[in-house]
Write a protein that holds these residues in place. Structure first.
Motif, PDB file in Angstrom:
ATOM      1  N   TRP A  79       0.867  -1.169   0.000  1.00  0.00           N
ATOM      2  CA  TRP A  79       0.000   0.000   0.000  1.00  0.00           C
ATOM      3  C   TRP A  79       0.906   1.221   0.000  1.00  0.00           C
ATOM      4  O   TRP A  79       2.131   1.070   0.014  1.00  0.00           O
ATOM      5  N   ARG A  80       0.342   2.419   0.025  1.00  0.00           N
ATOM      6  CA  ARG A  80       1.198   3.619   0.019  1.00  0.00           C
ATOM      7  C   ARG A  80       0.711   4.644   1.054  1.00  0.00           C
ATOM      8  O   ARG A  80       0.664   5.852   0.776  1.00  0.00           O
ATOM      9  N   GLY A  81       0.372   4.140   2.238  1.00  0.00           N
ATOM     10  CA  GLY A  81      -0.123   5.019   3.300  1.00  0.00           C
ATOM     11  C   GLY A  81       0.895   6.071   3.714  1.00  0.00           C
ATOM     12  O   GLY A  81       0.534   7.172   4.141  1.00  0.00           O
ATOM     13  N   SER A  92       3.610  16.816  -3.880  1.00  0.00           N
ATOM     14  CA  SER A  92       2.601  16.447  -4.873  1.00  0.00           C
ATOM     15  C   SER A  92       2.798  14.996  -5.305  1.00  0.00           C
ATOM     16  O   SER A  92       3.865  14.401  -5.109  1.00  0.00           O
ATOM     17  N   TYR A  93       1.753  14.443  -5.924  1.00  0.00           N
ATOM     18  CA  TYR A  93       1.788  13.066  -6.451  1.00  0.00           C
ATOM     19  C   TYR A  93       2.997  12.903  -7.363  1.00  0.00           C
ATOM     20  O   TYR A  93       3.739  11.920  -7.278  1.00  0.00           O
ATOM     21  N   GLN A  94       3.239  13.921  -8.221  1.00  0.00           N
ATOM     22  CA  GLN A  94       4.346  13.789  -9.175  1.00  0.00           C
ATOM     23  C   GLN A  94       5.720  13.989  -8.531  1.00  0.00           C
ATOM     24  O   GLN A  94       6.681  13.372  -8.958  1.00  0.00           O
ATOM     25  N   GLY A 142       0.062  -3.658 -14.975  1.00  0.00           N
ATOM     26  CA  GLY A 142       0.750  -2.371 -14.932  1.00  0.00           C
ATOM     27  C   GLY A 142       1.593  -2.135 -13.698  1.00  0.00           C
ATOM     28  O   GLY A 142       2.187  -1.069 -13.532  1.00  0.00           O
ATOM     29  N   TYR A 143       1.643  -3.140 -12.795  1.00  0.00           N
ATOM     30  CA  TYR A 143       2.560  -3.033 -11.657  1.00  0.00           C
ATOM     31  C   TYR A 143       3.624  -4.127 -11.715  1.00  0.00           C
ATOM     32  O   TYR A 143       4.332  -4.355 -10.736  1.00  0.00           O
ATOM     33  N   GLY A 144       3.712  -4.792 -12.864  1.00  0.00           N
ATOM     34  CA  GLY A 144       4.758  -5.799 -13.055  1.00  0.00           C
ATOM     35  C   GLY A 144       5.862  -5.190 -13.907  1.00  0.00           C
ATOM     36  O   GLY A 144       7.028  -5.168 -13.537  1.00  0.00           O
ATOM     37  N   ALA A 175       2.212  -0.369 -20.407  1.00  0.00           N
ATOM     38  CA  ALA A 175       2.666   1.014 -20.609  1.00  0.00           C
ATOM     39  C   ALA A 175       2.124   1.915 -19.497  1.00  0.00           C
ATOM     40  O   ALA A 175       1.405   2.877 -19.747  1.00  0.00           O
ATOM     41  N   HIS A 176       2.439   1.575 -18.251  1.00  0.00           N
ATOM     42  CA  HIS A 176       2.005   2.390 -17.106  1.00  0.00           C
ATOM     43  C   HIS A 176       3.077   3.455 -16.839  1.00  0.00           C
ATOM     44  O   HIS A 176       2.799   4.635 -16.890  1.00  0.00           O
ATOM     45  N   ILE A 177       4.299   3.011 -16.545  1.00  0.00           N
ATOM     46  CA  ILE A 177       5.470   3.901 -16.547  1.00  0.00           C
ATOM     47  C   ILE A 177       6.629   3.108 -17.156  1.00  0.00           C
ATOM     48  O   ILE A 177       6.526   1.889 -17.328  1.00  0.00           O
ATOM     49  N   ASP A 243      -4.793  12.779 -20.114  1.00  0.00           N
ATOM     50  CA  ASP A 243      -5.025  14.135 -19.586  1.00  0.00           C
ATOM     51  C   ASP A 243      -5.390  14.138 -18.097  1.00  0.00           C
ATOM     52  O   ASP A 243      -6.244  14.886 -17.650  1.00  0.00           O
ATOM     53  N   GLN A 244      -4.704  13.288 -17.328  1.00  0.00           N
ATOM     54  CA  GLN A 244      -5.031  13.182 -15.898  1.00  0.00           C
ATOM     55  C   GLN A 244      -4.418  14.318 -15.085  1.00  0.00           C
ATOM     56  O   GLN A 244      -5.076  14.900 -14.229  1.00  0.00           O
ATOM     57  N   LEU A 245      -3.122  14.604 -15.333  1.00  0.00           N
ATOM     58  CA  LEU A 245      -2.421  15.595 -14.520  1.00  0.00           C
ATOM     59  C   LEU A 245      -2.082  16.847 -15.319  1.00  0.00           C
ATOM     60  O   LEU A 245      -1.687  17.859 -14.770  1.00  0.00           O
ATOM     61  N   GLY A 319      -2.269   4.243  -5.155  1.00  0.00           N
ATOM     62  CA  GLY A 319      -1.672   5.575  -5.176  1.00  0.00           C
ATOM     63  C   GLY A 319      -2.649   6.725  -5.294  1.00  0.00           C
ATOM     64  O   GLY A 319      -2.555   7.712  -4.558  1.00  0.00           O
ATOM     65  N   SER A 320      -3.606   6.619  -6.215  1.00  0.00           N
ATOM     66  CA  SER A 320      -4.472   7.775  -6.471  1.00  0.00           C
ATOM     67  C   SER A 320      -5.928   7.551  -6.094  1.00  0.00           C
ATOM     68  O   SER A 320      -6.722   8.498  -6.109  1.00  0.00           O
ATOM     69  N   ALA A 321      -6.292   6.318  -5.770  1.00  0.00           N
ATOM     70  CA  ALA A 321      -7.687   6.025  -5.392  1.00  0.00           C
ATOM     71  C   ALA A 321      -7.724   4.730  -4.578  1.00  0.00           C
ATOM     72  O   ALA A 321      -8.093   3.681  -5.097  1.00  0.00           O
TER      73      ALA A 321
HETATM   74  O1  NIG Z   1      -5.151   5.670 -12.735  1.00  0.00           O
HETATM   75  N1  NIG Z   1      -2.458   7.376 -13.535  1.00  0.00           N
HETATM   76  C1  NIG Z   1      -1.960   6.295 -13.551  1.00  0.00           C
HETATM   77  N2  NIG Z   1      -2.320   5.225 -12.875  1.00  0.00           N
HETATM   78  C2  NIG Z   1      -3.148   5.219 -11.695  1.00  0.00           C
HETATM   79  C3  NIG Z   1      -2.382   5.547 -10.466  1.00  0.00           C
HETATM   80  C4  NIG Z   1      -1.439   4.475 -10.150  1.00  0.00           C
HETATM   81  C5  NIG Z   1      -0.666   4.639  -8.867  1.00  0.00           C
HETATM   82  O2  NIG Z   1      -0.482   5.750  -8.357  1.00  0.00           O
HETATM   83  O3  NIG Z   1      -0.223   3.590  -8.374  1.00  0.00           O
HETATM   84  C6  NIG Z   1      -4.385   6.059 -11.890  1.00  0.00           C
HETATM   85  O4  NIG Z   1      -4.597   7.062 -11.225  1.00  0.00           O
END
Ligand code: NIG
Ligand code: FE
Length: 403
Positions: A79-81, A92-94, A142-144, A175-177, A243-245, A319-321
């Motif tokens: 988790w990322r508490g 910030s997240y970034q 996307g986490y592998g 193609a997540h990162i 277009d998320q961030l 991370g984001s939700a």
């Molecule tokens: O949908 N934006 C990219 N991927 C996820 C966040 C993933 C993470 O932070 O672990 C999203 O928000």
């Protein structure tokens, strides 16, 4: 053929009606046979032949189609508490991601977890989703971010789909990162996706869709175009985290490639909205991520009024939700995205089903559709989304069986 009667309000969510019409019927009844819906309508109009059948009394509750969570990252390690506190202190997240936290830290935890551990953890979330009335879940890898670990996540999804009533719809998000070990040579990773992973998952039918995160710090438009075009050539449907961030041209790329959905879109431009409308791409809104990251909510009113269908999903991820509470996301869609309760319900049923190309089978309670439904302890849709109690769902049916 069993009958559900004394339904205070039945939301049929027909596929062909405008999004602001959830096909509400008062004092309704519903008849199903085996796995599918046979008849729905006002109880007073129910044909005589069904009156002698086994009857279940809904005690004046709301009945809705089983919810479709069309965007989740269900399987992850850790988790990322700790990041939660850093963000509350102002990071910030970034910034956290650039410092080596963020998605990369979940990649490390996921690589370090066994298949069994990942499966048990995702099973726990899946149980929670089902109890909320969710009967179908899209789930991304996307986490592998290497061949073995992406396949490990997809194997978790295959096993969970087999073991659970709830249906899983897997998506490749290789193609997540760019994973840390490829940072110095991005092209090598893109090449691995296009030449190894995508052909392999398509050949073995491990996924139905391919997704890419188009953003500063993730993939460029050119890289995503290459990856997603390859996926398309291999017969996969296309989705984009767009277009998320920032307004990075992700929506325009989704339209250009004929993507089935463009997701997030917090920073979508007017031109992007226009492009999605013309392409018929579904916009997937993720209000829990907007809330959690303090980002703008999707301008859903503008999209809907421009003719774009808007889905609502949880985006469940560490991370984001970090919540899979889809009904809460639906209430937020009303409060923060200017959507009506009927638009919001359609967004999490028939429109969400469209975002996974399943709208002819699920997401509606019309004759011939799969009997996936939830009984909600509220007299009306308005009351349910207004009250947003911890969990209003009292019973769930999947393929005609109570689960
Ligand atoms: O949908 N934006 C990219 N991927 C996820 C966040 C993933 C993470 O932070 O672990 C999203 O928000
Ligand atoms: Fe996401």
């Amino acid at each position: 053929m069993p009958v559900l009667r004394n339904i205070s309000q039945l939301a049929t969510c027909p596929v062909q009606t405008p999004q602001d019409d959830a096909g509400l019927i008062s004092n309704a009844a519903l008849v199903w046979a085996g796995e599918s819906i046979q008849w729905v309508g006002p109880y007073q109009d129910m044909p005589d032949q069904y009156h002698s059948e086994k009857v279940i009394d809904c005690e004046q509750k709301l009945v809705i189609p089983g919810l479709v969570d069309c965007h989740t990252h269900l399987c992850f390690g850790g988790w990322r508490g700790d990041e939660f506190e850093l963000r509350l202190q102002g990071a910030s997240y970034q910034e956290i991601a650039a410092a080596g936290g963020g998605i990369a830290s979940t990649v490390a935890a996921t690589r370090g977890a066994s298949l069994g551990e990942l499966q048990r953890k995702a099973q726990h979330a899946l149980d929670g989703m089902l109890s909320l009335g969710v009967t179908t879940v899209e789930c991304k890898s996307g986490y592998g971010l290497d061949e073995a670990n992406e396949l490990k996540q997809l194997e978790v999804y295959r096993r969970l789909d087999e073991a659970n009533a709830i249906d899983l719809v897997p998506t490749l998000l290789g193609a997540h990162i760019i994973p840390p070990e490829h940072k110095a040579n991005r092209d090598r990773y893109v090449e691995m996706l296009c030449e190894v992973l995508i052909p392999q998952v398509a050949r073995h039918k491990l996924v139905r869709f391919c997704d890419a995160f188009v953003e500063e710090g993730a993939f460029t438009v050119a890289e995503a175009r290459k990856i997603l075009s390859t996926a398309k050539d291999h017969g996969l449907g296309i989705k984009i985290h767009a277009d998320q961030l920032s307004d990075g041209g992700g929506a325009a790329l989704a339209a250009e490639l004929g993507a089935i959905s463009a997701e997030h879109l917090e920073y979508i431009s007017d031109a992007g909205i226009e492009a999605l409308a013309i392409a018929g791409t579904v916009a997937v809104s993720l209000p829990l991520a907007s809330l959690f990251l303090g980002e703008p909510f999707l301008r859903a009113r503008k999209l809907l009024d421009s003719g774009v269908a808007v889905a609502v999903a949880s985006d469940f991820n560490p991370g984001s939700a970090p919540s899979y509470h889809l009904p809460l996301a639906m209430t937020l869609a009303c409060l923060k995205q200017g959507m009506s309760p009927q638009e919001s319900l359609n967004a999490a049923t028939t429109v969400a089903a469209r975002a996974i190309s399943a709208h002819e089978r699920i997401g509606s309670l019309m004759p011939g559709y799969q009997a996936d439904l939830a009984i909600i302890d509220s007299p009306t849709l308005n009351h349910w989304l207004y009250h947003f109690q911890a969990n209003g769902c009292k019973a769930v049916m999947k393929r005609g069986e109570w689960v």
